[in-house]
Write a protein that holds these residues in place. Structure first.
Motif, PDB file in Angstrom:
ATOM      1  N   TRP A   1      -5.383  -2.372  -4.694  1.00 47.64           N
ATOM      2  CA  TRP A   1      -5.420  -2.406  -3.236  1.00 47.64           C
ATOM      3  C   TRP A   1      -5.256  -3.838  -2.724  1.00 47.64           C
TER       4      TRP A   1
ATOM      5  N   GLU B   1      -2.509  -4.698   0.033  1.00 49.60           N
ATOM      6  CA  GLU B   1      -2.992  -4.939   1.389  1.00 49.60           C
ATOM      7  C   GLU B   1      -3.240  -6.417   1.684  1.00 49.60           C
TER       8      GLU B   1
ATOM      9  N   ARG C   1     -14.022  -3.568   4.396  1.00 46.06           N
ATOM     10  CA  ARG C   1     -14.446  -3.615   2.998  1.00 46.06           C
ATOM     11  C   ARG C   1     -13.592  -4.541   2.147  1.00 46.06           C
ATOM     12  N   ARG C   2     -12.250  -4.608   2.410  1.00 34.26           N
ATOM     13  CA  ARG C   2     -11.432  -5.315   1.435  1.00 34.26           C
ATOM     14  C   ARG C   2     -10.220  -6.045   1.991  1.00 34.26           C
TER      15      ARG C   2
ATOM     16  N   GLU D   1      -4.992   8.151  -4.854  1.00 31.91           N
ATOM     17  CA  GLU D   1      -5.742   7.017  -4.343  1.00 31.91           C
ATOM     18  C   GLU D   1      -7.051   6.906  -5.111  1.00 31.91           C
TER      19      GLU D   1
ATOM     20  N   LEU E   1      -3.007  -4.083   6.700  1.00 31.11           N
ATOM     21  CA  LEU E   1      -2.872  -2.644   6.500  1.00 31.11           C
ATOM     22  C   LEU E   1      -1.560  -2.086   7.044  1.00 31.11           C
TER      23      LEU E   1
ATOM     24  N   VAL F   1     -11.795   0.558   5.897  1.00 33.48           N
ATOM     25  CA  VAL F   1     -11.053  -0.071   4.799  1.00 33.48           C
ATOM     26  C   VAL F   1     -10.921  -1.569   5.043  1.00 33.48           C
ATOM     27  N   GLN F   2     -10.560  -1.923   6.270  1.00 31.12           N
ATOM     28  CA  GLN F   2     -10.345  -3.337   6.584  1.00 31.12           C
ATOM     29  C   GLN F   2     -11.634  -4.146   6.395  1.00 31.12           C
TER      30      GLN F   2
END
Length: 282
Positions: free
Chosen positions: A90, A94, A143-144, A236, A98, A140-141
């Motif tokens: 990921w 990313e 977190r990572r 995923e 994103l 998501v953003q």
């Protein structure tokens, strides 16, 4: 069927390694003789054949030159690129945000005519509401992903949904009942998403099934995946994005999809489960 990045990608590496080993043996060379011909450390050819070291494109060219198999270079290099592209972390996909990760799958979606999607975690992206997508991508953003382009990424995903209404495409969505009960963004967001799911199944080219929660299942939930036409399969994982193209593994996912589809309920029975989840929101 717990598929991991290591199991699928390593199997593909071993297939490539086996092909290189066959070429060496057909040329009548030992591993050390091949290494000397290529100017390598004596153990390098052995590490490559045992899939402990991944060859580079230049390594493959040298291998084929030393064994008189120059006519196989292009095919082997293409196999190497396929192996390298199977699993993408990921953080690699990313690293610039994103939006680009969402745009990267557009060509695959555009050329696919038959979509099969199974989800045990979240509502599939093609049938998410804007509010639900915003919550998912924001999580998501945080977190990572250091770059905050969530709004742009949401817009790309929303625009992608136009393919649901194009002739010549069919869509089969399966979700676990738990997906209806566990959501993102709170009651209002989930209520809007559940309303959307009640409408999705009425589209003429869409099948929407729910795998009910029950204590006597014969087929347990697995990781979420998509099957595009007859290949590839995208999975995923927590650590990254896995692309599967090997026919044997693709067939295994297709079989598992058929098993889950057999357990699912559709139409009025699926809508009843959605309505029950809505009522549970209070």
């Amino acid at each position: 069927m717990a598929v991991s990045a290591s199991s699928s990608a390593q199997a593909a590496r071993q297939i490539l390694a086996d092909r290189l080993g066959e070429i060496r043996r057909d040329a009548g060379l030992t591993g050390q003789q091949l290494a000397r011909a290529c100017g390598w450390h004596p153990s390098k050819s052995s590490r490559i054949e045992n899939a402990k070291t991944s060859p580079s494109a230049d390594d493959i060219r040298a291998w084929c030159a030393a064994t008189g198999a120059e006519d196989q270079v292009d095919d082997l290099v293409e196999s190497l690129r396929a192996v390298e592209g199977m699993f993408i972390e990921w953080r690699r996909m990313e690293r610039t945000g994103l939006r680009r990760a969402q745009e990267a799958v557009l060509p695959l979606f555009e050329r696919t005519r038959r979509f099969r999607s199974y989800s045990s975690w979240l509502v599939p992206g093609l049938i998410q509401t804007r509010a639900y997508t915003s919550q998912v991508l924001r999580a998501v953003q945080r977190r990572r992903v250091p770059v905050d382009d969530v709004e742009e990424a949401v817009q790309v995903r929303m625009e992608r949904q136009h393919i649901l209404y194009e002739q010549g495409r069919t869509f089969a969505f399966l979700v676990e009942e738990s997906v209806l009960r566990t959501g993102m963004g709170g009651r209002e967001v989930m209520a809007g998403q559940l309303d959307r799911l009640r409408d999705v199944g009425s589209l003429p080219n869409v099948s929407f099934g729910v795998v009910p929660m029950r204590p006597d299942r014969l087929c347990m939930p697995v990781e979420g995946f998509w099957i595009y036409d007859n290949a590839p399969v995208n999975v995923e994982l927590v650590s990254g994005y896995l692309t599967i193209t090997q026919p044997r593994e693709v067939a295994e996912y297709a079989r598992r999809y058929a098993e889950l589809a057999e357990m699912a309920v559709y139409g009025p029975r699926a809508r009843a489960l959605i309505s029950a989840a809505l009522s549970a929101l209070g």
